[in-house]
Design a protein around this motif. Structure first.
Motif, short mmCIF file in Angstrom:
data_model
loop_
_atom_site.label_atom_id
_atom_site.label_comp_id
_atom_site.label_asym_id
_atom_site.label_seq_id
_atom_site.Cartn_x
_atom_site.Cartn_y
_atom_site.Cartn_z
N MET A 152 69.62 29.03 8.39
CA MET A 152 69.68 30.08 9.40
C MET A 152 68.40 30.12 10.22
O MET A 152 68.43 30.33 11.45
CB MET A 152 69.93 31.43 8.74
N GLN A 153 67.26 29.91 9.57
CA GLN A 153 65.99 29.88 10.29
C GLN A 153 65.93 28.69 11.24
O GLN A 153 65.39 28.80 12.34
CB GLN A 153 64.82 29.82 9.29
N VAL A 213 66.29 30.00 17.80
CA VAL A 213 65.46 29.42 18.85
C VAL A 213 64.02 29.88 18.66
O VAL A 213 63.74 31.07 18.52
CB VAL A 213 65.98 29.84 20.24
N LYS A 214 63.10 28.92 18.64
CA LYS A 214 61.70 29.23 18.40
C LYS A 214 60.83 28.52 19.43
O LYS A 214 60.99 27.32 19.66
CB LYS A 214 61.28 28.82 16.99
N VAL A 215 59.90 29.26 20.03
CA VAL A 215 58.96 28.70 21.00
C VAL A 215 57.62 28.52 20.31
O VAL A 215 57.13 29.43 19.62
CB VAL A 215 58.81 29.62 22.23
N ARG A 274 56.43 23.42 23.53
CA ARG A 274 57.69 22.91 22.99
C ARG A 274 58.55 24.09 22.51
O ARG A 274 58.04 25.19 22.28
CB ARG A 274 57.46 21.93 21.84
N ILE A 275 59.85 23.81 22.34
CA ILE A 275 60.80 24.81 21.90
C ILE A 275 61.77 24.17 20.91
O ILE A 275 62.14 22.99 21.07
CB ILE A 275 61.56 25.42 23.10
N ARG A 276 62.18 24.93 19.88
CA ARG A 276 63.12 24.42 18.88
C ARG A 276 64.49 25.04 19.10
O ARG A 276 64.64 26.26 19.12
CB ARG A 276 62.64 24.74 17.46
N ASN A 287 67.35 23.24 15.38
CA ASN A 287 66.46 22.46 14.52
C ASN A 287 65.96 21.18 15.18
O ASN A 287 65.57 20.23 14.49
CB ASN A 287 67.16 22.10 13.19
N VAL A 288 65.97 21.13 16.50
CA VAL A 288 65.43 19.99 17.25
C VAL A 288 64.35 20.52 18.19
O VAL A 288 64.60 21.46 18.94
CB VAL A 288 66.52 19.25 18.04
#
Length: 271
Positions: A217-218, A222-224, A230-232, A235-236
């Motif tokens: 789930m983590q 979306v993570k910056v 960069r941004i995830r 999971n990429v």
């Protein structure tokens, strides 16, 4: 008894009906007695390793971590649907809307007929699925005898053609109600050999499947990056300057419409 829907005259005996005279069947639950001191967890949860269930007839059944159970099906299910096999990870009580619920946190298993094998496989073989759930102890039908038969020496097992001689001296060894070895991926229809760390219960109140689900789930969030470079996504990681494909309608462009030009028709002299 289970009825085959293709031919009403064919009856398949599964051995998990409440109408059978099995002594291990747990009737309507009357009381739950917890054994030992529980371990207090988060959100009012208390974890236990063992519980004793008493039915309305005064009969007792002990359930502990690692036991295999049959869970009653829903009332809405067709009578041909068999009960659901599972394995207890730990037991717990939890407060919910002013009530204290007596629960078991379990790993689900499925039968071969619910996989791509259909009814061609061993009718006593079960398959672990990466799904867990809290179920009320009142839904427990009975404790069943299931044996885990892992392949420890894979090279020797392959050399002997995958026979049970490498695993056991007695080829008849097995649980009275079934056995399991493989894990089944429901989405991809794939079998694999799970590592012991992927199914063995950890410390009380911990579940490896829940932990794996939280990690996934983590990854989907979306993570910056803190640097903003960069941004995830799924999971990429995508970096500034990279070229990517976007799905249709991913971006909404605001383009001003140009006014349409109106051309007046000229009446030409036919001469």
């Amino acid at each position: 008894e289970r009825v085959c829907q293709r031919d009403a005259e064919i009856m398949i005996h599964l051995g998990d009906s409440e109408e059978e005279s099995g002594q291990d069947n747990i009737g309507p639950l009357s009381r739950v007695e917890w054994v030992g001191e529980g371990e207090v967890g988060d959100n009012g949860k208390i974890f236990y390793e063992k519980a004793v269930l008493e039915n309305r007839n005064g009969e007792f059944q002990e359930i502990t971590s690692g036991d295999y159970l049959l869970i009653r099906k829903d009332k809405e299910d067709h009578r041909s649907v068999p009960f659901y096999p599972c394995r207890v990870i730990f037991l717990l009580t939890m407060d919910h809307e002013g009530q204290t619920l007596d629960l078991a946190h379990i790993h689900w298993f499925i039968r071969g007929e619910n996989t791509v094998l259909g009814r061609t496989g061993d009718n006593k073989e079960l398959f672990l699925v990466p799904q867990c759930e809290n179920i009320p102890l009142s839904d427990v039908s009975k404790v069943i005898d299931i044996q885990h038969r892992p392949v420890i020496h894979v090279d020797s097992w392959r050399a002997e053609g995958g026979t049970d001689l490498v695993l056991f001296e007695d080829t008849e060894v097995g649980g009275r109600d079934g056995w399991w070895r493989l894990r089944y991926d429901i989405v991809h229809g794939r079998f694999d050999y799970p590592h012991v760390s992927e199914y063995q219960p950890e410390e009380l109140g911990k579940c490896v499947t829940c932990k794996a689900d939280q990690v996934e789930m983590q990854k989907e969030k979306v993570k910056v990056d803190e640097t903003g470079s960069r941004i995830r996504i799924s999971n990429v990681w995508y970096h500034v300057g990279q070229f990517i494909y976007l799905e249709d309608n991913s971006l909404q462009y605001k383009i001003k419409k140009k006014p349409q030009k109106v051309y007046l028709k000229e009446n030409k002299d036919p001469k």
